[in-house]
Structures are given as structure tokens and as C-alpha cells.
Design an enzyme around this catalytic site. Structure first.
Site, PDB file in Angstrom:
ATOM      1  N   TYR A 193       1.245  -1.392   0.306  1.00 44.85           N
ATOM      2  CA  TYR A 193       0.216   0.264  -0.088  1.00 44.85           C
ATOM      3  C   TYR A 193       0.981   1.320   0.465  1.00 44.85           C
ATOM      4  O   TYR A 193       0.866   1.922  -0.910  1.00 44.85           O
ATOM      5  CB  TYR A 193      -0.904  -0.212   1.263  1.00 44.85           C
ATOM      6  CG  TYR A 193      -2.095  -1.203   1.159  1.00 44.85           C
ATOM      7  CD1 TYR A 193      -3.062  -0.092   0.266  1.00 44.85           C
ATOM      8  CD2 TYR A 193      -2.245  -2.108   1.511  1.00 44.85           C
ATOM      9  CE1 TYR A 193      -4.052  -2.099   0.000  1.00 44.85           C
ATOM     10  CE2 TYR A 193      -2.612  -3.625   1.467  1.00 44.85           C
ATOM     11  CZ  TYR A 193      -4.243  -3.114   0.822  1.00 44.85           C
ATOM     12  OH  TYR A 193      -5.108  -3.372   0.206  1.00 44.85           O
TER      13      TYR A 193
ATOM     14  N   GLU B  88      -7.032  -7.539   5.671  1.00 48.79           N
ATOM     15  CA  GLU B  88      -6.419  -8.430   5.489  1.00 48.79           C
ATOM     16  C   GLU B  88      -5.309  -9.257   6.496  1.00 48.79           C
ATOM     17  O   GLU B  88      -5.158 -10.225   6.631  1.00 48.79           O
ATOM     18  CB  GLU B  88      -5.331  -8.700   4.135  1.00 48.79           C
ATOM     19  CG  GLU B  88      -5.963  -7.606   2.962  1.00 48.79           C
ATOM     20  CD  GLU B  88      -5.304  -6.613   2.332  1.00 48.79           C
ATOM     21  OE1 GLU B  88      -4.036  -6.330   2.522  1.00 48.79           O
ATOM     22  OE2 GLU B  88      -6.634  -5.938   1.895  1.00 48.79           O
TER      23      GLU B  88
ATOM     24  N   TYR C  49     -13.655 -19.010  -2.420  1.00 44.34           N
ATOM     25  CA  TYR C  49     -13.117 -19.122  -3.992  1.00 44.34           C
ATOM     26  C   TYR C  49     -11.345 -19.378  -3.226  1.00 44.34           C
ATOM     27  O   TYR C  49     -10.648 -19.331  -2.293  1.00 44.34           O
ATOM     28  CB  TYR C  49     -12.671 -18.347  -4.784  1.00 44.34           C
ATOM     29  CG  TYR C  49     -12.420 -17.104  -4.489  1.00 44.34           C
ATOM     30  CD1 TYR C  49     -11.173 -15.769  -4.212  1.00 44.34           C
ATOM     31  CD2 TYR C  49     -13.215 -16.182  -3.850  1.00 44.34           C
ATOM     32  CE1 TYR C  49     -10.907 -14.876  -3.603  1.00 44.34           C
ATOM     33  CE2 TYR C  49     -13.346 -15.234  -3.430  1.00 44.34           C
ATOM     34  CZ  TYR C  49     -12.282 -14.101  -3.057  1.00 44.34           C
ATOM     35  OH  TYR C  49     -11.835 -12.748  -2.857  1.00 44.34           O
TER      36      TYR C  49
ATOM     37  N   GLN D 132      -8.825 -16.887  -9.601  1.00 48.35           N
ATOM     38  CA  GLN D 132      -9.743 -17.316  -8.478  1.00 48.35           C
ATOM     39  C   GLN D 132     -10.873 -18.240  -8.997  1.00 48.35           C
ATOM     40  O   GLN D 132     -11.364 -17.992 -10.286  1.00 48.35           O
ATOM     41  CB  GLN D 132     -10.337 -16.186  -7.446  1.00 48.35           C
ATOM     42  CG  GLN D 132      -9.424 -15.507  -7.061  1.00 48.35           C
ATOM     43  CD  GLN D 132      -8.556 -14.093  -8.065  1.00 48.35           C
ATOM     44  OE1 GLN D 132      -9.016 -13.682  -8.352  1.00 48.35           O
ATOM     45  NE2 GLN D 132      -7.196 -14.416  -7.435  1.00 48.35           N
ATOM     46  N   TYR D 133     -11.353 -19.903  -8.472  1.00 45.27           N
ATOM     47  CA  TYR D 133     -11.994 -20.235  -9.013  1.00 45.27           C
ATOM     48  C   TYR D 133     -12.557 -21.047  -7.604  1.00 45.27           C
ATOM     49  O   TYR D 133     -11.751 -21.332  -6.743  1.00 45.27           O
ATOM     50  CB  TYR D 133     -11.716 -21.697  -9.353  1.00 45.27           C
ATOM     51  CG  TYR D 133     -10.719 -21.330 -10.486  1.00 45.27           C
ATOM     52  CD1 TYR D 133     -11.239 -21.289 -11.881  1.00 45.27           C
ATOM     53  CD2 TYR D 133      -8.935 -20.877 -10.930  1.00 45.27           C
ATOM     54  CE1 TYR D 133     -10.625 -20.455 -12.896  1.00 45.27           C
ATOM     55  CE2 TYR D 133      -8.743 -20.783 -12.182  1.00 45.27           C
ATOM     56  CZ  TYR D 133      -9.370 -20.486 -13.227  1.00 45.27           C
ATOM     57  OH  TYR D 133      -8.480 -19.762 -14.411  1.00 45.27           O
TER      58      TYR D 133
ATOM     59  N   THR E  26     -20.701 -23.456 -10.071  1.00 45.11           N
ATOM     60  CA  THR E  26     -19.847 -23.676  -8.866  1.00 45.11           C
ATOM     61  C   THR E  26     -20.479 -23.239  -7.600  1.00 45.11           C
ATOM     62  O   THR E  26     -19.945 -23.841  -6.408  1.00 45.11           O
ATOM     63  CB  THR E  26     -18.191 -23.958  -9.202  1.00 45.11           C
ATOM     64  OG1 THR E  26     -18.372 -22.298  -9.237  1.00 45.11           O
ATOM     65  CG2 THR E  26     -17.956 -24.694 -11.049  1.00 45.11           C
TER      66      THR E  26
ATOM     67  N   PHE F 167     -16.122 -11.837 -10.274  1.00 41.89           N
ATOM     68  CA  PHE F 167     -14.376 -12.347 -10.055  1.00 41.89           C
ATOM     69  C   PHE F 167     -14.361 -11.213 -10.941  1.00 41.89           C
ATOM     70  O   PHE F 167     -12.815 -10.568 -10.469  1.00 41.89           O
ATOM     71  CB  PHE F 167     -14.537 -13.202 -10.295  1.00 41.89           C
ATOM     72  CG  PHE F 167     -14.605 -14.516  -9.505  1.00 41.89           C
ATOM     73  CD1 PHE F 167     -14.125 -14.052  -8.523  1.00 41.89           C
ATOM     74  CD2 PHE F 167     -15.376 -15.315  -9.717  1.00 41.89           C
ATOM     75  CE1 PHE F 167     -14.220 -15.496  -7.224  1.00 41.89           C
ATOM     76  CE2 PHE F 167     -15.935 -16.050  -8.753  1.00 41.89           C
ATOM     77  CZ  PHE F 167     -14.895 -16.456  -7.691  1.00 41.89           C
TER      78      PHE F 167
ATOM     79  N   PRO G 259     -12.275  -7.326 -12.374  1.00 43.55           N
ATOM     80  CA  PRO G 259     -12.629  -6.083 -11.594  1.00 43.55           C
ATOM     81  C   PRO G 259     -13.509  -5.355 -11.730  1.00 43.55           C
ATOM     82  O   PRO G 259     -13.912  -4.649 -12.974  1.00 43.55           O
ATOM     83  CB  PRO G 259     -10.900  -5.580 -12.354  1.00 43.55           C
ATOM     84  CG  PRO G 259     -11.275  -6.717 -13.111  1.00 43.55           C
ATOM     85  CD  PRO G 259     -11.843  -7.679 -12.953  1.00 43.55           C
TER      86      PRO G 259
END
Length: 386
Positions: A87, A129, A180, A196-197, A262, A370, A372
Site C-alpha cells: 500500500y 487482510e 474461492y 480465482q475459482y 460452482t 470475479f 474487477p
């Protein structure tokens, strides 16, 4: 009021920012950020939308609202292994871009106000986070582990399902339905890309299954669908994501399209074990039965749930009404349902309008997206989500 000064130019500022950032730290362009999204400008648009939306919320909403809105971005960052030091790197190049674009318009008042906006945004993300890493039992950013591809199978004409086991033999961390994992692919030139999945249970205890649809021009999906074989290894992250099914007993409305199935699969697997009697209405839209990923397992799960009603719509879809039909036609929509939608963004926008018109509360409608910036306008009519 400094919001209009930078807000009016945030798109150009975002473009200049990424140029400066990638010139200073090339590995961020090649290894962390999605190259396809950079090429089609959606990454730049997402940053502009995020900063502008956050600044607007600071002056129009209660401060307590902000952390919830940042939670989506924090989960995505955690799945990438982002740490707080990034950051400060971003701050340096973002403010250099602001000065380059606006010049003398960046008065001390403007600079100070936007430095405060960025600090609040960065702190909110870094704190969330850090908590996600703590909850996962890992050091900040250390989210990766190796998985063995125990089996793979084609799943329709454009999809494959990979069944993964931990390479070290230690069980995967339990995932919540709707979470995910990130998958990191290394290319021949040594650079990497991450996607990502949604995580679903595999065929054996302790096994993950990832169903992936090949994206036209996709750098990662084409490799996972067409080139990964049994016995290969993949780097995967701990599971993250906050759009998860609650443990309430309220009726559920699950709506999916394409590979968005999914998310519904993960929910059905969870409910089959923990709450099989929950009332649920399931709508899935697909081009054809042949395109329907996990079709047999999907149908088997639905049949095993006594209070589940399924509505399958096999038809071309880009938006909901492209073929003149509404997939929610003749679907009973309980107005007290907790609703979860996953599919192409335009499909989800159309579904949202239909659900609100049918009397469902916007606050009860949840989306997983997913791409952006694709959350913008989906969560509620009043709250933009970057």
C-alpha cells in the site's frame, strides 16, 4: 470539497498510476495483476471506481459502512498474498500520478484531503487482510501451498474439473460454501498469473474440486482446461471470500448461469451434510445440457434434498432476455428468501432488477463476481461496491 477535483480525472490518473507502478516494479505487472484486465482497461477502471466510491462513501455514509464494503477487496487481496507494504508503494505512485495529471490544481488542501482518503482506505484493507491471514493460521501473505492434480475430467465442451489433493498430505483448510481459492500458473518465461475459482468438495474426503471454463483468449483458463494433466502440481491459496451461505433456516434462492454453477454446487454440498431439510429454490441457466458443468453430480445433489425445487433453463444467454425469455418466469420467488446469484455480470444485473421488481429486498440479494469492478451496482441500489 476536494472530491470533484480528483474525481473528475480519476480515470486518467488511474492510467498514469499503473504506468508508473509497473515501470517501478515490473513484477507487479507480470506476476500479480491480471494481464488480460490490464489490456482491456478493466483494471484501470476498477481502481478509479474503487477510489471514487470510497471517497464518496466517506462523505455520504456512516464510517462503519466502509469496512463491509472493503471486505470483498480484502478477501481478493488475501487470496493473492498481498501484504501491507504494497500500500505504501501504491501511495507513492498514485500521488505522483495525481500531481502529473492535475499539476497546480493539487493544492495543499487537495493533497491533504486525498492523502487522508487513501490512508483510510489502505488501513481498512490492511487491517481486514491481516485478520484474514490470522484466521487462516498463516503469516501475512503466506497463503500458498502445493496441490497434486489427482484427476481431471472434461466437463462439457469448454470446461474441465480438476480434483486436487494436498501435496504434503496435510488436509486442506475447511472452506465455507461460496469461498474461492487462487491458482497460480508459471509460464515458460518465468512470469506468473493468478486466477480465482470457487472451491467445491471432490470425490474423496479432503479433496478439492475446481471446475474451470475456458475463457476466450484466457491465459490461465486455457492451460487449466487443456494442458494440466493427472499428476501435475499447482500452487493454490487458502480459501477466501465473504459471499458465503449463511447458517439460517430462511428459504434459499440460488440462481446461477454458466460456470457460476460452482457456487450453487458448493452450497448444495454443504446443505446435504449440515441442513438437508432447508427450503430452497434453484435456478440454473446454461446454453445446453452438454455445457452444464458437474451436471450429473448437480442433479444427484438436488434429488437428495427433500425441500429443493430445481428449474433448469437450457438456452443461450449473454443477458437474461436475449432469447425473449426470462429464466425466472414461472419460478416461485419467496419474498423472504436469502438469494445468491453467480454468473456473467450482465446476467446478474438483469436478475437483480427482476428480483427487486418481484418484491425481494435488495439487502437479501448477494452476488459473486470475479471481474474487477464488477460488483458496482450489484449489492444494492444505494451502495456502490468497488
Amino acid at each position: 470539497m476536494t472530491l470533484p477535483v480528483i474525481g473528475a480525472h480519476i480515470g486518467v490518473i488511474s492510467e498514469v498510476f499503473y504506468q508508473k507502478l509497473f515501470a517501478a516494479v515490473p513484477s507487479l505487472r507480470t506476476n500479480l495483476f491480471n494481464r488480460s484486465n490490464q489490456a482491456n482497461r478493466t483494471q484501470q477502471q476498477a481502481l478509479a471506481s474503487s477510489v471514487a466510491s470510497f471517497a464518496t462513501l466517506l462523505v455520504t455514509r456512516e464510517p462503519s459502512d466502509i469496512d463491509a464494503i472493503m471486505a470483498r477487496i480484502a478477501a481478493k487481496h488475501a487470496s493473492l498474498g498481498v501484504t501491507a507494504d504494497l500500500y505504501e508503494v501504491v501511495r507513492t505512485h498514485l500521488f505522483a500520478a495525481i500531481v502529473e495529471v492535475l499539476g497546480d490544481a493539487v493544492t495543499p488542501q487537495v493533497a491533504g484531503a486525498w492523502n487522508e482518503v487513501y490512508t483510510l482506505m489502505a488501513n481498512s484493507l490492511a487491517e481486514q487482510e491481516s485478520q484474514l491471514y490470522q484466521d487462516a493460521g498463516v503469516t501475512d501473505g503466506r497463503v500458498w501451498r502445493q496441490a497434486l492434480v489427482a484427476a481431471r475430467e472434461y466437463d462439457g465442451s469448454h470446461s474441465a474439473t480438476l480434483f486436487l489433493r494436498p501435496l504434503d498430505g496435510k488436509p486442506f483448510r475447511n472452506h465455507r460454501p461460496g469461498q474461492y481459492t487462487s491458482v497460480r500458473i508459471r509460464f515458460a518465461d518465468g512470469t506468473e498469473q493468478i486466477r480465482q475459482y470457487t472451491v467445491t468438495h471432490g470425490r474423496q474426503s479432503g479433496e478439492w474440486a475446481l471446475s474451470i471454463r475456458r475463457v476466450r483468449g484466457g491465459l490461465v483458463s486455457s492451460i487449466l482446461v487443456d494442458k494440466v494433466e493427472d499428476g501435475d502440481q499447482l500452487a493454490v491459496s487458502h480459501p477466501f471470500g465473504g459471499v458465503v451461505i449463511d447458517n439460517d433456516d430462511a428459504p434459499l434462492l440460488l440462481i446461477s448461469a454458466g460456470i457460476g454453477v460452482t457456487n450453487t454446487m458448493a452450497t448444495l454440498q454443504h446443505l446435504a451434510t449440515y441442513n438437508p431439510g432447508r427450503e430452497m429454490t434453484i435456478v440454473h441457466v446454461e446454453k445446453s445440457a452438454y455445457e452444464h458443468a458437474r451436471r450429473i453430480e448437480f442433479s444427484t445433489l438436488v434429488k437428495a434434498l427433500p425441500n429443493a425445487e430445481l428449474f433448469l433453463r437450457y438456452t443461450d444467454y449473454d443477458g437474461m432476455h436475449d432469447d425473449g425469455r426470462n429464466p425466472l418466469t414461472r419460478v416461485p420467488l419467496p419474498t423472504d428468501a436469502h438469494t445468491y446469484v453467480c454468473g456473467p455480470v450482465e446476467f446478474m444485473r438483469s436478475i437483480r432488477l427482476e428480483l427487486i421488481s418481484a418484491g425481494l429486498s435488495p439487502a437479501s440479494i448477494h452476488f459473486e463476481a470475479f471481474a474487477p469492478g464488477s460488483w458496482l451496482g450489484l449489492e444494492s441500489e444505494q451502495t456502490p461496491v468497488p
